[in-house]
Write a protein that holds these residues in place. Structure first.
Motif, PDB file in Angstrom:
ATOM      1  N   UNK A 158     -65.534 -53.412  36.664  1.00 20.88           N
ATOM      2  CA  UNK A 158     -65.627 -51.984  36.416  1.00 20.88           C
ATOM      3  C   UNK A 158     -64.233 -51.402  36.612  1.00 20.88           C
ATOM      4  N   UNK A 159     -63.898 -50.380  35.837  1.00 16.79           N
ATOM      5  CA  UNK A 159     -62.558 -49.808  35.888  1.00 16.79           C
ATOM      6  C   UNK A 159     -62.638 -48.326  35.583  1.00 16.79           C
ATOM      7  N   UNK A 160     -61.540 -47.617  35.819  1.00 19.29           N
ATOM      8  CA  UNK A 160     -61.464 -46.180  35.546  1.00 19.29           C
ATOM      9  C   UNK A 160     -60.469 -45.933  34.426  1.00 19.29           C
ATOM     10  N   UNK A 161     -60.743 -44.941  33.611  1.00 15.33           N
ATOM     11  CA  UNK A 161     -59.824 -44.498  32.569  1.00 15.33           C
ATOM     12  C   UNK A 161     -59.413 -43.066  32.861  1.00 15.33           C
ATOM     13  N   UNK A 162     -58.147 -42.770  32.645  1.00 13.77           N
ATOM     14  CA  UNK A 162     -57.637 -41.409  32.822  1.00 13.77           C
ATOM     15  C   UNK A 162     -56.883 -41.042  31.559  1.00 13.77           C
ATOM     16  N   UNK A 179     -56.110 -58.249  28.226  1.00 11.97           N
ATOM     17  CA  UNK A 179     -56.724 -57.776  29.466  1.00 11.97           C
ATOM     18  C   UNK A 179     -58.242 -57.609  29.343  1.00 11.97           C
ATOM     19  N   UNK A 180     -58.710 -57.074  28.222  1.00  8.89           N
ATOM     20  CA  UNK A 180     -60.144 -56.852  28.069  1.00  8.89           C
ATOM     21  C   UNK A 180     -60.864 -58.172  27.776  1.00  8.89           C
ATOM     22  N   UNK A 181     -60.226 -59.066  27.034  1.00  6.93           N
ATOM     23  CA  UNK A 181     -60.793 -60.397  26.810  1.00  6.93           C
ATOM     24  C   UNK A 181     -60.865 -61.180  28.127  1.00  6.93           C
ATOM     25  N   UNK A 182     -59.876 -61.014  28.963  1.00  7.90           N
ATOM     26  CA  UNK A 182     -59.867 -61.677  30.268  1.00  7.90           C
ATOM     27  C   UNK A 182     -61.031 -61.166  31.132  1.00  7.90           C
ATOM     28  N   UNK A 214     -59.097 -53.296  38.916  1.00  5.85           N
ATOM     29  CA  UNK A 214     -58.882 -54.053  40.160  1.00  5.85           C
ATOM     30  C   UNK A 214     -57.690 -53.518  40.947  1.00  5.85           C
ATOM     31  N   UNK A 215     -57.554 -52.188  41.001  1.00  6.21           N
ATOM     32  CA  UNK A 215     -56.489 -51.552  41.768  1.00  6.21           C
ATOM     33  C   UNK A 215     -55.141 -51.503  41.068  1.00  6.21           C
ATOM     34  N   UNK A 216     -55.009 -52.126  39.907  1.00  7.03           N
ATOM     35  CA  UNK A 216     -53.752 -52.138  39.170  1.00  7.03           C
ATOM     36  C   UNK A 216     -53.823 -51.117  38.031  1.00  7.03           C
ATOM     37  N   UNK A 217     -52.791 -50.275  37.914  1.00  2.00           N
ATOM     38  CA  UNK A 217     -52.758 -49.250  36.870  1.00  2.00           C
ATOM     39  C   UNK A 217     -52.066 -49.824  35.639  1.00  2.00           C
ATOM     40  N   UNK A 218     -52.758 -49.739  34.509  1.00  2.00           N
ATOM     41  CA  UNK A 218     -52.258 -50.252  33.233  1.00  2.00           C
ATOM     42  C   UNK A 218     -52.103 -49.077  32.287  1.00  2.00           C
ATOM     43  N   UNK A 219     -50.867 -48.802  31.845  1.00  2.00           N
ATOM     44  CA  UNK A 219     -50.673 -47.746  30.849  1.00  2.00           C
ATOM     45  C   UNK A 219     -51.140 -48.283  29.506  1.00  2.00           C
ATOM     46  N   UNK A 220     -51.979 -47.526  28.848  1.00  5.73           N
ATOM     47  CA  UNK A 220     -52.554 -47.962  27.572  1.00  5.73           C
ATOM     48  C   UNK A 220     -51.675 -47.510  26.407  1.00  5.73           C
ATOM     49  N   UNK A 221     -50.394 -47.880  26.454  1.00  4.51           N
ATOM     50  CA  UNK A 221     -49.453 -47.481  25.407  1.00  4.51           C
ATOM     51  C   UNK A 221     -49.795 -48.104  24.060  1.00  4.51           C
ATOM     52  N   UNK A 222     -50.617 -49.133  24.044  1.00  7.79           N
ATOM     53  CA  UNK A 222     -51.029 -49.801  22.808  1.00  7.79           C
ATOM     54  C   UNK A 222     -52.344 -49.225  22.267  1.00  7.79           C
ATOM     55  N   UNK A 223     -52.840 -48.158  22.884  1.00  7.09           N
ATOM     56  CA  UNK A 223     -54.088 -47.540  22.426  1.00  7.09           C
ATOM     57  C   UNK A 223     -53.834 -46.686  21.190  1.00  7.09           C
ATOM     58  N   UNK A 224     -54.781 -46.699  20.285  1.00  3.67           N
ATOM     59  CA  UNK A 224     -54.727 -45.848  19.095  1.00  3.67           C
ATOM     60  C   UNK A 224     -55.584 -44.603  19.273  1.00  3.67           C
ATOM     61  N   UNK A 225     -56.742 -44.780  19.886  1.00  2.62           N
ATOM     62  CA  UNK A 225     -57.631 -43.635  20.071  1.00  2.62           C
ATOM     63  C   UNK A 225     -58.676 -43.970  21.131  1.00  2.62           C
TER      64      UNK A 225
END
Length: 153
Positions: free
Chosen positions: A90-94, A74-77, A22-33
C-alpha cells in the motif's frame, strides 16, 4: 458582474506528483496523467407515502488510474512481490496543481492507502512510433486536501 480571468486557469502540465512507497518518496516525473474519483455508495430508503425512493449515503470508494511512460519497474516489482509472497504493498500519492502567475494558488490532494489493481507484466509494440506507456488502475482508502485553491473573486 464578475468574470473568470484566463490567467487563473490551471494547466495540468504544471502538476507534480509523488508516491510514498515503503517510506521512500518517488517523484513521478514519468507520469503522464492521473485521475482519481471518490464515489459515494448510496442505499435506498423507501418511505411510506412517497412515490419516489429517496437515497442516502452509506459509505464511499476511491478509484483511480495513473498513466505513466513505460520506464519504471517499481509497480511491476510491487506486483511481483505480491505474486511471489502474497504481501500486498500500500502506498500514498500526493498531487499538487499550481499555475505560476495564477491567483488560484495551489491545491495538493493526498490519496492514502493506495493499492494497484493491475500492471502490464511486459510490453512492446514494433508497429507504432508512439512511446510505450501503461495505465495503472488503483484503489485508495483515504483522502485529504493538504492545500486548497484560493477563493477567486
Amino acid at each position: 458582474m464578475a468574470f473568470f480571468n484566463e490567467k487563473d486557469a490551471i494547466s495540468g502540465k504544471m502538476a507534480v506528483a509523488y508516491a510514498t512507497i515503503n517510506g521512500r518518496v518517488e517523484e513521478l516525473f514519468y507520469a503522464k496523467s492521473i485521475e482519481a474519483t471518490i464515489e459515494k455508495n448510496k442505499v435506498d430508503v423507501p418511505i411510506l407515502g412517497r412515490t419516489n425512493v429517496p437515497q442516502r449515503s452509506a459509505g464511499w470508494s476511491g478509484t483511480g488510474t495513473l498513466t505513466v511512460y513505460y520506464v519504471t519497474s517499481i509497480f511491476r516489482r510491487m506486483m511481483r512481490d505480491y505474486v511471489k509472497t502474497g504481501q500486498d504493498t500500500f502506498f500514498d500519492l500526493q498531487i499538487t496543481n499550481e499555475q505560476p502567475g495564477s491567483a488560484t494558488g495551489k491545491q495538493t490532494a493526498a490519496l492514502l492507502n493506495c493499492n494497484i489493481d493491475s500492471v502490464i507484466a511486459a510490453s512492446f509494440d514494433s508497429t507504432s512510433d508512439d512511446m510505450l506507456e501503461e495505465e495503472i488502475p488503483f484503489t485508495f482508502g483515504d483522502y485529504d486536501l493538504l492545500d486548497e485553491f484560493n477563493q477567486l473573486t
